[in-house]
Design a protein around this motif. Structure first.
Motif, short mmCIF file in Angstrom:
data_model
loop_
_atom_site.label_atom_id
_atom_site.label_comp_id
_atom_site.label_asym_id
_atom_site.label_seq_id
_atom_site.Cartn_x
_atom_site.Cartn_y
_atom_site.Cartn_z
N LEU A 229 0.84 -1.18 0.00
CA LEU A 229 0.00 0.00 0.00
C LEU A 229 0.88 1.24 0.00
O LEU A 229 1.95 1.26 0.63
N HIS A 230 0.43 2.26 -0.71
CA HIS A 230 1.17 3.52 -0.67
C HIS A 230 0.85 4.22 0.64
O HIS A 230 -0.30 4.50 0.96
N ARG A 231 1.88 4.49 1.42
CA ARG A 231 1.70 5.16 2.70
C ARG A 231 2.34 6.54 2.63
O ARG A 231 3.46 6.69 2.15
N THR A 232 1.61 7.53 3.13
CA THR A 232 2.14 8.89 3.14
C THR A 232 3.27 8.98 4.16
O THR A 232 3.45 8.10 5.00
N MET A 233 4.01 10.07 4.09
CA MET A 233 5.12 10.25 5.02
C MET A 233 4.60 10.38 6.45
O MET A 233 5.23 9.91 7.40
N GLN A 234 3.41 10.98 6.63
CA GLN A 234 2.82 11.06 7.97
C GLN A 234 2.52 9.67 8.51
O GLN A 234 2.76 9.39 9.70
#
Length: 690
Positions: A229-234
């Protein structure tokens, strides 16, 4: 006055002790000068015939174990209003490794997590456990769940266990405790708490026993750290808030029995990776590296992604084609007659570097590298145009002269750079014939960074190998240099696409599944056939690699990435209201813009004077040679950030020839010193001896 105090302490009073596992409370008469061990024997006697050997006293109000059996109740500050609990010390948790294999492990909940991890690694045959630690499941992280809504619909989640799994809250056999077993049964025989007995009377199977691991199986497709899954930096910063506090016990951190914990490499300074001894360790390192690439936890270019995919494909092919157990020892010598003793001596010589036999000192002189290199220094926006100079690398010092004649005439160099503690960032493109590297010097140096440009790949490999050795603080020696050179050449070879490799064999094409080898982003950007062709082209240069060699090369390439080993946290600097990223690496701190991902500032540990934490205001202050930095963390407890900084510095001080100074680790990470005494000291002693 002293006599009055003694009389007051001798007065007996009622102490209420609960046993949560069977839901009962017992009241016993005690005096303030009675030892903890005596109190435990009284409780076990009053509870009746059962095995109480693994039980100890826990003080819920203070959140501490009474871990010193000889210490009195008065010394602990326990009065008549205190309520204690008599609970088991060892409990079972589910531990998932980077390769998605899950184990049910019987863990000591009463020693600091650092020592519990050491016992788990010892049971699983993973060396250097100080590099690993445990993470909670993301379902236990309230901030992460609020940010991402990770808890999926229809997914049954238990606070005390893994999803969809019914958990028995009892940690011991209830029949034994409640007395329902037959009187003649050995389980009905009373066993007193181990901690109440002298150390020389404790059995190995009691409190001081090792962790016991039972293999459960492979985690399903829903395993958190293997979800593509693409995870944001946050999101990534909140994941880094899942690490357990290494200096606290599992029980202090509210870990429940049968909780799911993830065992991962926490620090990225790996010592002594030896294929002969570290088969399991290398496997787990490879798996953690693989998933960090596939889930884009670490950024890499498309070309690098295809190289990683090709190495992963080679591991898969070699495993499937092999009918025997993979050989642990990686053959690096062309002479098959080399014995295990010779191989061990060669490895030892590489590790010792300059420390060779005095009788052979004349045959093994210190090396130095010389040659012409294009050199440039940075300006405000970019680098100056590169100029040709004559360079000399000797010891850990890189010097450059106007010409070779100046060097031979013993003229002073134009400038010197001490490379110890520096970092080399490769910048190569074989197709465009670009071979260069940027050297990040320690911040105490006025130059900051320099750029070296080479004529061809051979020059690049030679100088990169030499620089990598000196940056580790090592002198140039023949054996160590040749090992570094072969590693760099292998990395460059991975970048080079062999001519005609597009006509790959049909067998390889059938076995290749791009979805298993690259991230979803690359598959979305390119068609599957294009991705497969690129992977096969890269794979054509590594057909002869064994499984172990492919895994080791994967790890080396992973370590060569610019963003390797950086752990991110969301912070605010000083009184600013702007959220920024703080990256913690094994040798430096980096301040990064949250949106542009631009590196704004960097502080090296070698130039840090001190750092301390104000626990009331939750601010961490760093006194650096250049400036003072004050920040507070938004995505994790500040103790986790403090532990990452102190832990990385502690690992840089360790020596393979000396035992680990765990007390220094606790000191540098701001840990709980109380957990090093009592039972913790016994476990620590056994860990250091082993």
């Amino acid at each position: 006055m002293a006599a009055e105090d003694d009389d007051r302490r001798e007065l007996d009073w009622d102490l209420v002790v609960g046993v949560p596992q069977i839901g009962v409370h017992r009241t016993i008469r005690v005096t303030s000068n009675e030892s903890v061990g005596t109190v435990m024997i009284k409780i076990a006697t009053k509870l009746g015939d059962a095995d109480w050997s693994d039980f100890a006293l826990w003080w819920p109000d203070k959140q501490i174990w009474l871990n010193k059996p000889r210490q009195t109740l008065y010394a602990y500050g326990i009065m008549s209003n205190a309520k204690l609990e008599f609970v088991p010390v060892h409990r079972h948790v589910t531990v998932e490794l980077p390769d998605k294999q899950q184990y049910q492990v019987r863990v000591n909940f009463a020693v600091m997590t650092f020592l519990a991890v050491a016992e788990i690694c010892q049971e699983l045959s993973v060396r250097h456990p100080e590099e690993l630690s445990l993470l909670r499941s993301p379902r236990d992280k309230e901030g992460y769940m609020k940010l991402t809504g990770y808890q999926k619909k229809g997914r049954k989640v238990s606070r005390e266990g893994t999803p969809g799994r019914e958990v028995d809250s009892l940690s011991v056999d209830s029949g034994d405790i409640l007395g329902t077993t037959p009187p003649a049964s050995p389980a009905r025989r009373r066993k007193l708490p181990t901690l109440a007995l002298p150390a020389n009377q404790r059995q190995q199977s009691d409190l001081t026993s090792h962790a016991i691991a039972t293999h459960i199986g492979e985690a399903g497709d829903g395993s958190f750290f293997s979800e593509k899954l693409h995870r944001t930096m946050q999101e990534k910063t909140y994941i880094n808030g899942l690490w357990l506090d290494s200096s606290k016990t599992l029980y202090e951190q509210e870990v429940k029995e049968h909780d799911l914990l993830y065992l991962r490499f926490k620090y990225y300074s790996f010592m002594d990776i030896d294929p002969r001894l570290d088969e399991k360790r290398i496997c787990q390192l490879y798996e953690q590296a693989k998933w960090s690439i596939l889930t884009e936890e670490v950024d890499c270019t498309e070309e690098e992604a295809y190289t990683f995919a090709a190495l992963q494909f080679q591991v898969k092919l070699d495993n499937s084609s092999s009918t025997t157990t993979t050989t642990i020892v990686s053959q690096t010598s062309a002479d098959d007659s080399v014995t295990d003793i010779d191989a061990a001596l060669n490895t030892l010589q590489v590790q010792l570097g300059q420390q060779v036999n005095p009788s052979k000192a004349a045959d093994s002189p210190a090396l130095q590298l010389t040659g012409y290199i294009k050199f440039s220094k940075p300006t405000r926006l970019t680098f100056k145009s590169a100029k040709l100079h004559f360079f000399v690398l000797k010891g850990t010092v890189l010097s450059y002269y106007k010409s070779e004649e100046s060097f031979k005439a013993s003229e002073p160099p134009l400038q010197k750079f001490n490379l110890a503690g520096a970092e080399a960032i490769p910048d190569i493109d074989v197709a465009k014939k670009r071979f260069a590297m940027t050297v990040m010097l320690p911040s105490s140096d006025d130059t900051g960074e320099i750029r070296l440009v080479f004529e061809n790949g051979e020059e690049y490999c030679s100088w990169m190998a030499g620089c990598r050795m000196t940056m580790k603080g090592k002198q140039l020696s023949k054996a160590g240099y040749e090992q570094e050179l072969s590693s760099v050449k292998a990395f460059v070879a991975m970048q080079n696409k062999a001519d005609g490799s597009s006509n790959a064999s049909s067998e390889r094409e059938e076995n290749l599944q791009p979805t298993d080898l690259v991230s979803p982003r690359i598959l979305k950007k390119n068609k599957a056939k294009v991705v497969a062709r690129q992977i096969l082209e890269a794979h054509s240069t590594m057909l002869n690699l064994s499984t172990m060699d492919a895994k080791l090369q994967y790890i080396r390439n992973w370590q060569a990435l610019q963003d390797f080993g950086i752990t991110y946290f969301l912070v605010r600097i000083g009184r600013s209201k702007k959220d920024e990223l703080l990256g913690i690496a094994y040798n430096r701190l980096i301040l990064i813009d949250l949106h542009s991902r631009e590196h704004k500032k960097m502080w090296r540990y070698s130039a840090m004077r001190s750092w301390n934490v104000n626990w009331e205001s939750k601010q961490l202050r760093i006194d650096h040679e250049e400036e003072k930095l004050v920040f507070h963390c938004l995505s994790a407890d500040l103790k986790i950030v403090h532990e990452f900084i102190g832990g990385n510095i502690w690992l840089s001080l360790r020596s393979e020839s000396e035992p680990l100074d765990i007390a220094m680790f606790v000191k540098l990470t701001g840990g709980v010193t109380n957990n090093l005494s009592g039972w913790g000291s016994e476990t620590m002693t056994r860990f250091l001896v082993n």
